[in-house]
Write a protein that holds these residues in place. Structure first.
Motif, PDB file in Angstrom:
ATOM      1  N   SER A 152       0.862  -1.261   0.169  1.00 51.81           N
ATOM      2  CA  SER A 152      -0.323  -0.187   0.103  1.00 51.81           C
ATOM      3  C   SER A 152       0.406   1.101  -0.276  1.00 51.81           C
ATOM      4  CB  SER A 152      -1.141  -0.517   1.293  1.00 51.81           C
ATOM      5  OG  SER A 152      -1.528  -1.209   0.958  1.00 51.81           O
ATOM      6  N   HIS A 153       2.269   1.021   0.335  1.00 50.06           N
ATOM      7  CA  HIS A 153       2.601   2.219   0.798  1.00 50.06           C
ATOM      8  C   HIS A 153       4.405   2.277   0.444  1.00 50.06           C
ATOM      9  CE1 HIS A 153      -0.787   4.393   2.681  1.00 50.06           C
ATOM     10  NE2 HIS A 153      -0.597   3.872   3.984  1.00 50.06           N
TER      11      HIS A 153
ATOM     12  N   THR B 187      11.188   6.579   1.719  1.00 50.86           N
ATOM     13  CA  THR B 187      10.529   8.487   1.082  1.00 50.86           C
ATOM     14  C   THR B 187      10.220   8.520   2.442  1.00 50.86           C
ATOM     15  OG1 THR B 187       8.404   6.737   0.538  1.00 50.86           O
ATOM     16  CG2 THR B 187       7.954   8.888   1.102  1.00 50.86           C
ATOM     17  N   ASP B 188      10.556   8.580   3.490  1.00 51.98           N
ATOM     18  CA  ASP B 188      10.567   9.935   5.138  1.00 51.98           C
ATOM     19  C   ASP B 188      12.319  10.101   4.374  1.00 51.98           C
ATOM     20  OD1 ASP B 188       9.985  11.137   7.578  1.00 51.98           O
ATOM     21  OD2 ASP B 188      11.885   9.539   8.011  1.00 51.98           O
TER      22      ASP B 188
ATOM     23  N   MET C 251      14.071  10.536   1.720  1.00 47.65           N
ATOM     24  CA  MET C 251      13.655  11.236   0.840  1.00 47.65           C
ATOM     25  C   MET C 251      13.076  12.979   0.707  1.00 47.65           C
ATOM     26  SD  MET C 251      14.659   9.276  -2.648  1.00 47.65           S
ATOM     27  CE  MET C 251      13.371   9.615  -3.932  1.00 47.65           C
ATOM     28  N   CYS C 252      12.380  12.722   1.562  1.00 45.23           N
ATOM     29  CA  CYS C 252      11.678  13.920   0.998  1.00 45.23           C
ATOM     30  C   CYS C 252      12.221  15.102   2.827  1.00 45.23           C
ATOM     31  CB  CYS C 252      10.028  13.621   1.652  1.00 45.23           C
ATOM     32  SG  CYS C 252       9.080  12.639   0.130  1.00 45.23           S
TER      33      CYS C 252
ATOM     34  N   ALA D  12      14.128  18.469   1.219  1.00 42.62           N
ATOM     35  CA  ALA D  12      13.183  19.624   1.670  1.00 42.62           C
ATOM     36  C   ALA D  12      14.935  20.556   1.989  1.00 42.62           C
ATOM     37  CB  ALA D  12      12.474  19.285   3.029  1.00 42.62           C
TER      38      ALA D  12
ATOM     39  N   ALA E 109      -2.916  -0.477  -4.102  1.00 42.20           N
ATOM     40  CA  ALA E 109      -4.437  -0.189  -4.518  1.00 42.20           C
ATOM     41  C   ALA E 109      -4.855  -0.102  -2.794  1.00 42.20           C
ATOM     42  CB  ALA E 109      -5.446  -1.346  -5.399  1.00 42.20           C
ATOM     43  N   GLN E 110      -4.353   1.077  -2.284  1.00 39.85           N
ATOM     44  CA  GLN E 110      -4.931   1.664  -1.003  1.00 39.85           C
ATOM     45  C   GLN E 110      -4.540   0.689  -0.532  1.00 39.85           C
ATOM     46  OE1 GLN E 110      -4.204   3.304   1.046  1.00 39.85           O
ATOM     47  NE2 GLN E 110      -4.226   6.032   0.375  1.00 39.85           N
TER      48      GLN E 110
ATOM     49  N   PRO F 187       6.826  11.907  10.806  1.00 46.50           N
ATOM     50  CA  PRO F 187       5.897  12.485  10.089  1.00 46.50           C
ATOM     51  C   PRO F 187       4.424  11.761   9.037  1.00 46.50           C
ATOM     52  CG  PRO F 187       7.305  13.613   8.877  1.00 46.50           C
ATOM     53  CD  PRO F 187       7.877  13.233   9.540  1.00 46.50           C
ATOM     54  N   LEU F 188       5.531  10.679   8.506  1.00 44.78           N
ATOM     55  CA  LEU F 188       4.372  10.250   7.146  1.00 44.78           C
ATOM     56  C   LEU F 188       3.616   9.257   7.978  1.00 44.78           C
ATOM     57  CD1 LEU F 188       4.720   9.832   4.022  1.00 44.78           C
ATOM     58  CD2 LEU F 188       6.287   7.919   4.195  1.00 44.78           C
TER      59      LEU F 188
ATOM     60  N   GLU G   1       1.401   9.684   9.875  1.00 46.48           N
ATOM     61  CA  GLU G   1       0.539  10.844  10.528  1.00 46.48           C
ATOM     62  C   GLU G   1      -0.410   9.850   9.117  1.00 46.48           C
ATOM     63  OE1 GLU G   1      -1.325  14.768  12.113  1.00 46.48           O
ATOM     64  OE2 GLU G   1      -0.171  14.871  11.387  1.00 46.48           O
ATOM     65  N   VAL G   2      -0.366   9.601   7.845  1.00 44.97           N
ATOM     66  CA  VAL G   2      -1.040   9.973   6.815  1.00 44.97           C
ATOM     67  C   VAL G   2      -0.924   8.471   6.502  1.00 44.97           C
ATOM     68  CG1 VAL G   2      -0.966  12.476   6.136  1.00 44.97           C
ATOM     69  CG2 VAL G   2       0.664  10.686   4.732  1.00 44.97           C
TER      70      VAL G   2
END
Lengths: 401, 262
Positions: free
Chosen positions: B85-86, B92-93, B95-96, B100, B138-139, B173-174, B176-177
């Motif tokens: 799903s993710h 991802t954390d 990279m972002c 930034a 697919a979430q 913070p990822l 949280e979503v």
């Protein structure tokens, strides 16, 4: 080897990339050898390279009912869906088959990661996402397909395929299987990827980005030009539209070699090609045009040119169109499928833009400049990180292998 | 809609509480299985790859290895459908956060490991598998949608397929979503015909009546903690080898599964 498949009808298709919105603009750019690449004016801090940026994405507001999906990738998806009457064609298919009988299969490499990047650039004082970024659905790989399913009101199988740069080629294969098995009657396939820092700085870190416009298959090529695009196609059974363009076959295979370098002998690429020809019931000599993956990376082009030389006679024409569009990553499969379909419809072999000093490894199959000739059968190659290879075969209406 | 039948030949499972499918069987029998220790072993990977691999790759390879071993098949012959799903949330954390602050310092290795098909890429390399391989999402419905993709590949191509669905835990913070608070991965080897290794048959049909199958008490909250744990109703049924369950295949579409001994 696979058994040959019953062709599918491609009853609508569209593409939007740096060379324009929709098929008319795309054809015009191809006919006039006009590249859509421009100096990088996108990344959050300067990066010396050229990019394929789609004009007008910033001005493409989503309808109010879809505003929760707001982000650059979904805006580009919406812009793409609104070209070439595609929305109307899907609506008509929905009325004919029912919303649950149409699959939605979309490819993307990074979906709306650009929105997640933005959230990290402006975190709250407490280190959390700002309120307007607290939208879980856009911070997931399925963001694009979930948005398009909502926008098109489709309720059938809905899947994101994310195999890097082969993503939106593989959607055709998955759709064919679902239709063949009678699980659905039609499928919307396609893909969207948008410019974002992840891919610009990521490919830059891998030293795969050219400081100039990319030059596929040129002797002095020195890397790719990152780009964005959206494209879609509607697939139905051939008896529902016997006069439509056809998907004749597809092939998928894995290199089992390296995460970011192709197999030196093009093993996976060749397996995917042979699989495609077998499924389509074609001899290589029947292929009129092949749209190559041709990224302008040193290794890809070397391996792919060798494959063209050993697999095809010189009458088969071959070119990469990434000198026009740039490398649209997860959208490359669908954009280049659309170019292959236009080659069939308009008898246009697009020249391999950017290859001014051809690499001697390239055979006589290469079309360095535009050529006009009848095209009955066109292939499209798409290869991705992880050694993921896909190939598609298209044909004009009524063609029987 | 008419039903389609495939045969389960192997099952893999890993979470911090359950090291394999046998541990799920013992948990559902009211016993207290020994928890997993540390990271997934992922013994299929060569030692140096195992040392460097991100946890998302270790988790997927671990459950894939378990399922293939149970099936007795040669991994190189299996087409692969890897769902998540993710994807890799720690990457991802990273990279972002890096983009930034200092985008030019982005790690090339972390970037090529950030692709959604990194786990299936490492798996095909480790097993010398040249078969078709794909990576899907697919979430919350990633397992059901991945199962539908795998079943259609089994039936259309008449070949055995390895299905993996896995997500590792995220962090702020990822988090949280994604809401993904603990790791969970599972795998199935599916075949078009019954054979000596068959554990159960699955008759699969699409339905627009959406029902979320209940889970036995010790597993009740697991789906909230990890989207891939949406596979649990099917895995719990596989302990019995028979029964019906339903999974989400998409936001508005269900996958009904009728399981039987063979």
């Amino acid at each position: 080897m696979p058994v040959s498949m019953t062709p599918l009808a491609i009853t609508a298709y569209t593409a939007t990339s740096a060379i324009g919105h929709g098929l008319t603009a795309q054809l015009d750019a191809l006919q006039h050898s006009r590249s859509g690449l421009r100096p990088n004016d996108f990344s959050s801090t300067p990066l010396d390279c050229w990019i394929g940026r789609v004009d007008g994405v910033e001005d493409t507001a989503l309808p109010a009912t879809l505003s929760a999906w707001e982000c650059r990738n979904n805006r580009l998806a919406w812009l793409g869906l609104n070209q070439d009457g595609f929305l109307d064609r899907v609506q008509a298919a929905r009325a004919r088959y029912g919303a649950t009988r149409i699959a939605l299969l979309l490819g993307t490499s990074t979906a709306s990661i650009g929105a997640t990047e933005e959230a990290y650039r402006r975190l709250d004082a407490d280190g959390g996402f700002a309120d307007d970024m607290l939208r879980p659905a856009i911070h997931a790989p399925h963001s694009l397909a979930a948005f398009v399913a909502t926008a098109l009101a489709l309720e059938g199988p809905c899947l994101t395929i994310s195999t890097a740069c082969s993503s939106s080629a593989k959607v055709f294969a998955s759709a064919e299987r679902l239709i063949q098995l009678g699980l659905v009657d039609a499928a919307v396939v396609g893909g969207v990827d948008t410019l974002c820092d992840s891919v610009l700085f990521g490919f830059n870190a891998l030293e795969l980005v050219s400081p100039e416009p990319c030059r596929p298959f040129d002797a002095s090529r020195n890397g790719i030009s990152i780009a964005e695009a959206a494209g879609f196609a509607l697939l139905e059974r051939i008896d529902a539209a016997p006069d439509a363009l056809q998907l004749l076959g597809y092939g998928e295979a894995s290199d089992a070699h390296h995460m970011s370098t192709p197999h030196p002998d093009g093993l996976g690429a060749e397996l995917a090609l042979r699989d495609t020809l077998a499924r389509a019931g074609l001899d290589a000599a029947q292929v009129d045009y092949i749209n190559l993956h041709g990224t302008a990376s040193l290794k890809n082009d070397e391996v792919e040119a060798a494959l063209v030389s050993r697999a095809f006679p010189t009458r088969t024409r071959a070119s990469s169109t990434k000198g026009f569009t740039g490398h649209t990553l997860g959208a490359a499969g669908i954009v280049e499928a659309a170019i292959a379909l236009q080659a069939i419809e308009h008898g246009l072999i697009p020249g391999n833009l950017g290859g001014d000093t051809p690499d001697p490894i390239c055979g006589a199959q290469f079309a360095w400049r535009n050529e006009q000739q009848r095209v009955d059968v066109a292939l499209s190659n798409s290869f991705g990180f992880g050694g993921n290879n896909a190939c598609l075969a298209f044909a004009r209406a009524g063609f029987a292998a | 809609m008419s039903a389609r039948r495939v045969y389960v030949e192997g099952i893999g499972l890993w979470s911090p509480q359950l090291a394999d499918f046998a541990a799920l069987r013992s948990l559902l029998a009211g016993l207290m299985p020994t928890p997993s220790t540390g990271r997934p072993a992922a013994a299929t990977l060569p030692p140096n790859e195992r040392r460097r691999a991100p946890e998302s790759v270790l988790l997927a390879v671990e459950v894939a290895g378990q399922a293939v071993a149970m099936s007795g098949r040669d991994a190189a012959t299996l087409a692969c459908v890897f769902a998540s799903s993710h994807g890799d949330q720690p990457i991802t954390d990273y990279m972002c956060a890096t983009l930034a602050q200092a985008p030019a310092e982005l790690s090339p290795t972390r970037f090529h490991n950030s692709v959604h098909n990194a786990p299936v890429g490492y798996w095909t390399i480790a097993t010398d598998c040249h078969a078709p391989s794909t990576a899907v999402a697919a979430q919350r419905a990633s397992f059901g949608a991945g199962l539908l993709e795998a079943v259609s590949l089994v039936l259309a191509e008449q070949r055995a397929v390895l299905l993996v669905c896995s997500d590792t835990a995220g962090s702020a913070p990822l988090l949280e979503v994604t809401g993904c608070t603990q790791s969970f991965g599972c795998a199935l080897v599916l075949a078009p015909e019954p054979g000596a290794a068959t554990i159960a048959s699955l008759q699969v049909s699409l339905t627009t009546t959406r029902i979320l199958s209940a889970l036995p008490e010790p597993l009740a909250d697991w789906r909230d903690a990890n989207a891939s744990a949406a596979a649990l109703p099917l895995l719990a049924r596989l302990v019995e080898g028979r029964g019906r369950c339903q999974l989400d295949a998409a936001a508005t579409l269900g996958l009904q599964i009728d399981m039987d001994h063979v």
